[in-house]
Design a protein around this motif. Structure first.
Motif, PDB file in Angstrom:
ATOM      1  N   SER A   1       9.973  -1.068   5.216  1.00  0.00           N
ATOM      2  CA  SER A   1       9.574  -0.274   3.837  1.00  0.00           C
ATOM      3  C   SER A   1      10.291   0.886   3.621  1.00  0.00           C
ATOM      4  O   SER A   1      10.789   1.615   4.364  1.00  0.00           O
ATOM      5  N   VAL A   2      10.265   1.350   2.420  1.00  0.00           N
ATOM      6  CA  VAL A   2      10.779   2.367   1.882  1.00  0.00           C
ATOM      7  C   VAL A   2       9.540   3.280   1.024  1.00  0.00           C
ATOM      8  O   VAL A   2       8.953   2.621   0.131  1.00  0.00           O
ATOM      9  N   ILE A   3       9.258   4.444   1.684  1.00  0.00           N
ATOM     10  CA  ILE A   3       8.047   5.210   0.908  1.00  0.00           C
ATOM     11  C   ILE A   3       8.752   6.235   0.243  1.00  0.00           C
ATOM     12  O   ILE A   3       9.101   7.259   1.008  1.00  0.00           O
ATOM     13  N   LEU A   4       8.787   6.543  -1.122  1.00  0.00           N
ATOM     14  CA  LEU A   4       9.125   7.541  -1.988  1.00  0.00           C
ATOM     15  C   LEU A   4       8.315   8.792  -1.560  1.00  0.00           C
ATOM     16  O   LEU A   4       7.254   9.026  -0.759  1.00  0.00           O
ATOM     17  N   ASN A   5       8.653   9.845  -2.311  1.00  0.00           N
ATOM     18  CA  ASN A   5       8.168  11.196  -2.143  1.00  0.00           C
ATOM     19  C   ASN A   5       6.815  11.065  -2.536  1.00  0.00           C
ATOM     20  O   ASN A   5       6.258  10.737  -3.319  1.00  0.00           O
TER      21      ASN A   5
ATOM     22  N   ASN B   1       7.809  -4.619   4.023  1.00  0.00           N
ATOM     23  CA  ASN B   1       8.797  -5.180   3.115  1.00  0.00           C
ATOM     24  C   ASN B   1       8.320  -4.662   1.678  1.00  0.00           C
ATOM     25  O   ASN B   1       8.542  -5.540   0.734  1.00  0.00           O
ATOM     26  N   CYS B   2       8.390  -3.331   1.416  1.00  0.00           N
ATOM     27  CA  CYS B   2       7.505  -2.672   0.318  1.00  0.00           C
ATOM     28  C   CYS B   2       8.520  -1.613  -0.097  1.00  0.00           C
ATOM     29  O   CYS B   2       8.837  -0.831   0.662  1.00  0.00           O
ATOM     30  N   ILE B   3       8.436  -1.176  -1.333  1.00  0.00           N
ATOM     31  CA  ILE B   3       8.692   0.113  -1.738  1.00  0.00           C
ATOM     32  C   ILE B   3       7.627   0.646  -2.541  1.00  0.00           C
ATOM     33  O   ILE B   3       7.150   0.163  -3.241  1.00  0.00           O
ATOM     34  N   VAL B   4       7.290   1.848  -2.009  1.00  0.00           N
ATOM     35  CA  VAL B   4       5.921   2.381  -2.532  1.00  0.00           C
ATOM     36  C   VAL B   4       6.358   3.635  -3.322  1.00  0.00           C
ATOM     37  O   VAL B   4       7.181   4.682  -3.064  1.00  0.00           O
TER      38      VAL B   4
ATOM     39  N   ILE C   1      -2.592   5.493  -1.615  1.00  0.00           N
ATOM     40  CA  ILE C   1      -2.956   4.134  -0.979  1.00  0.00           C
ATOM     41  C   ILE C   1      -4.051   4.180  -0.288  1.00  0.00           C
ATOM     42  O   ILE C   1      -4.344   4.966   0.676  1.00  0.00           O
ATOM     43  N   ARG C   2      -5.193   3.537  -0.766  1.00  0.00           N
ATOM     44  CA  ARG C   2      -6.535   3.615  -0.320  1.00  0.00           C
ATOM     45  C   ARG C   2      -6.591   3.088   1.171  1.00  0.00           C
ATOM     46  O   ARG C   2      -5.681   2.174   1.630  1.00  0.00           O
ATOM     47  N   ALA C   3      -7.487   3.592   1.795  1.00  0.00           N
ATOM     48  CA  ALA C   3      -7.655   3.095   3.415  1.00  0.00           C
ATOM     49  C   ALA C   3      -8.008   1.572   3.446  1.00  0.00           C
ATOM     50  O   ALA C   3      -8.628   0.990   2.319  1.00  0.00           O
ATOM     51  N   ASN C   4      -7.672   1.150   4.618  1.00  0.00           N
ATOM     52  CA  ASN C   4      -7.757  -0.505   4.849  1.00  0.00           C
ATOM     53  C   ASN C   4      -6.959  -1.290   3.776  1.00  0.00           C
ATOM     54  O   ASN C   4      -7.449  -2.618   3.479  1.00  0.00           O
ATOM     55  N   SER C   5      -5.954  -0.904   3.074  1.00  0.00           N
ATOM     56  CA  SER C   5      -5.085  -1.629   2.115  1.00  0.00           C
ATOM     57  C   SER C   5      -4.150  -2.417   2.904  1.00  0.00           C
ATOM     58  O   SER C   5      -3.771  -2.051   4.121  1.00  0.00           O
ATOM     59  N   CYS C   6      -3.357  -3.494   2.154  1.00  0.00           N
ATOM     60  CA  CYS C   6      -2.446  -4.253   3.065  1.00  0.00           C
ATOM     61  C   CYS C   6      -1.544  -4.535   1.912  1.00  0.00           C
ATOM     62  O   CYS C   6      -2.044  -5.479   0.771  1.00  0.00           O
ATOM     63  N   TYR C   7      -0.452  -4.446   1.858  1.00  0.00           N
ATOM     64  CA  TYR C   7       0.834  -4.719   1.102  1.00  0.00           C
ATOM     65  C   TYR C   7       1.794  -5.629   1.666  1.00  0.00           C
ATOM     66  O   TYR C   7       2.417  -4.629   2.883  1.00  0.00           O
ATOM     67  N   CYS C   8       2.370  -6.678   1.279  1.00  0.00           N
ATOM     68  CA  CYS C   8       3.293  -7.365   2.160  1.00  0.00           C
ATOM     69  C   CYS C   8       4.222  -7.916   1.183  1.00  0.00           C
ATOM     70  O   CYS C   8       3.609  -8.789   0.379  1.00  0.00           O
ATOM     71  N   GLY C   9       5.487  -7.871   0.976  1.00  0.00           N
ATOM     72  CA  GLY C   9       6.418  -8.483   0.285  1.00  0.00           C
ATOM     73  C   GLY C   9       6.933  -9.738   0.974  1.00  0.00           C
ATOM     74  O   GLY C   9       7.851  -9.690   1.967  1.00  0.00           O
TER      75      GLY C   9
END
Length: 372
Positions: free
Chosen positions: A323-327, A339-342, A348-356
């Protein structure tokens, strides 16, 4: 060097999706600590071009702030300097830039008041290293009117994003097709041009008189049989980041040791604006593998095959992969991102899940941490 520089940094591309909602593509963060435009600016400075104009327009605030001082790229006002030009309402014109040729034409005084015989034109959304002196030497040797820097596009499906050229044995361009749907050729224009300054002024004034505004269609393609337009081929690393997939792939390229060595461990270096931030902090629970982690970041969880930009906080038991996590992103505990760009400044709230799962997923959280 006997040339001035112009960097076209005002465009937008819908293929960037949410990433270009609040910034110009030339201001996109790249490789942890850089902006896309840093590469063109550094190439100008490293080629000893001392007078450079940056033409900005779309979502220009972030980009203009980044360009607030020329000292980071060693452009001195006494020897030339860096000039940032945005569209200006005048008695004769109240329009934004209507195209790449029109953007330069609206700032034609910059060309007329300069004395250098040549102009190097580059784009602000490409990642590469180049000595423009070699292109200029080729341009002079061929007695060309315009020289176009070209490269080979390895992925034939990507050809539709670029201008496709065909050259004869002498290097002269005999065919130039802008963004074809299908093409049997894979030699593409990189958006880097060398042209005589007086020739450029003449072509721009004629295009403006005829109501033509695009540099490629209304100058390069229109005059390819009337002017001596040559191609300069380069096989070095070059990437255009104007789609989400290309942007993600380019950042992932910097996880390869050979790419990092090419850009950052060889002189002359790539320069950028420096922020006063502490080094990245890795707490006892942190596990980091094959990743770039920028200054100001705090890592508590697992980070693998990822690029983390400045001031990223990774909470406990988090897993971030590919993943790519921006500033300035805060990632709450027990979060999984793959597999994300944030987007920058996200919480990002606790216990979240993001998957591309089907391509790259862009994560944009609407919860703001900062009061207006």
């Amino acid at each position: 060097m006997r040339a001035i520089g112009i960097i076209l940094a005002g465009g937008n591309n819908s293929r960037m999706r949410e990433l270009s909602d609040k910034r110009a593509i030339a201001a996109m963060p790249v490789a942890g600590s850089y902006r896309s435009i840093d590469f063109a600016l550094s190439n100008m400075a490293n080629s000893h071009i001392q007078k450079v104009a940056v033409l900005t327009q779309y979502n220009a605030r972030s980009l203009n702030e980044h360009l607030s001082s020329s000292k980071w790229w060693d452009f001195g006002r006494k020897q030339g300097g860096m000039f940032v030009f945005t569209p200006t309402i005048t008695k004769d014109n109240s329009l934004w830039y209507q195209g790449t040729a029109d953007a330069i034409y609206q700032n034609i005084d910059f060309l007329k008041q300069s004395h250098e015989p040549y102009v190097v034109i580059a784009s602000g959304d490409c990642i590469y290293r180049m000595d423009y002196n070699k292109v200029l030497e080729y341009h002079i040797a061929k007695r060309a009117d315009i020289t176009v820097v070209c490269t080979t596009c390895e992925d034939q499906t990507e050809v539709e994003r670029f201008g496709v050229v065909r050259m004869n044995d002498d290097g002269r361009i005999v065919e130039f097709e802008e963004k074809p749907i299908v093409s049997s050729y894979n030699t593409i224009s990189t958006g880097i041009y060398v042209v005589r300054r007086r020739q450029l002024i003449e072509l721009l004034e004629r295009a403006a008189l005829e109501g033509r505004h695009d540099f490629v269609n209304d100058i390069l393609i229109r005059y390819k049989n009337l002017k001596r337009i040559y191609g300069y081929r380069t096989d070095a690393y070059w990437s255009n980041i104007s789609t989400v997939e290309a942007y993600y792939r380019t950042n992932m390229d910097f996880l390869r040791p050979d790419i990092r060595n090419y850009f950052f461990r060889q002189e002359p270096s790539i320069k950028t604006k420096i922020d006063d931030l502490p080094p990245a902090k890795y707490n006892p629970e942190a596990v980091v593998k094959n990743s770039l982690v920028s200054s100001g970041s705090i890592i508590n969880g697992t980070v693998e095959n990822s690029v983390l930009f400045k001031e990223v906080y990774v909470g406990n038991n988090c897993v971030i992969r590919n993943s790519v996590i921006l500033n300035n992103v805060y990632i709450g505990d027990n979060t999984r991102i793959e597999n994300c760009i944030v987007e920058s400044r996200d919480t990002i709230r606790a216990n979240s899940c993001y998957c591309g799962e089907d391509g790259i997923k862009i994560v944009v959280e609407k919860n703001e941490r900062y009061a207006l």
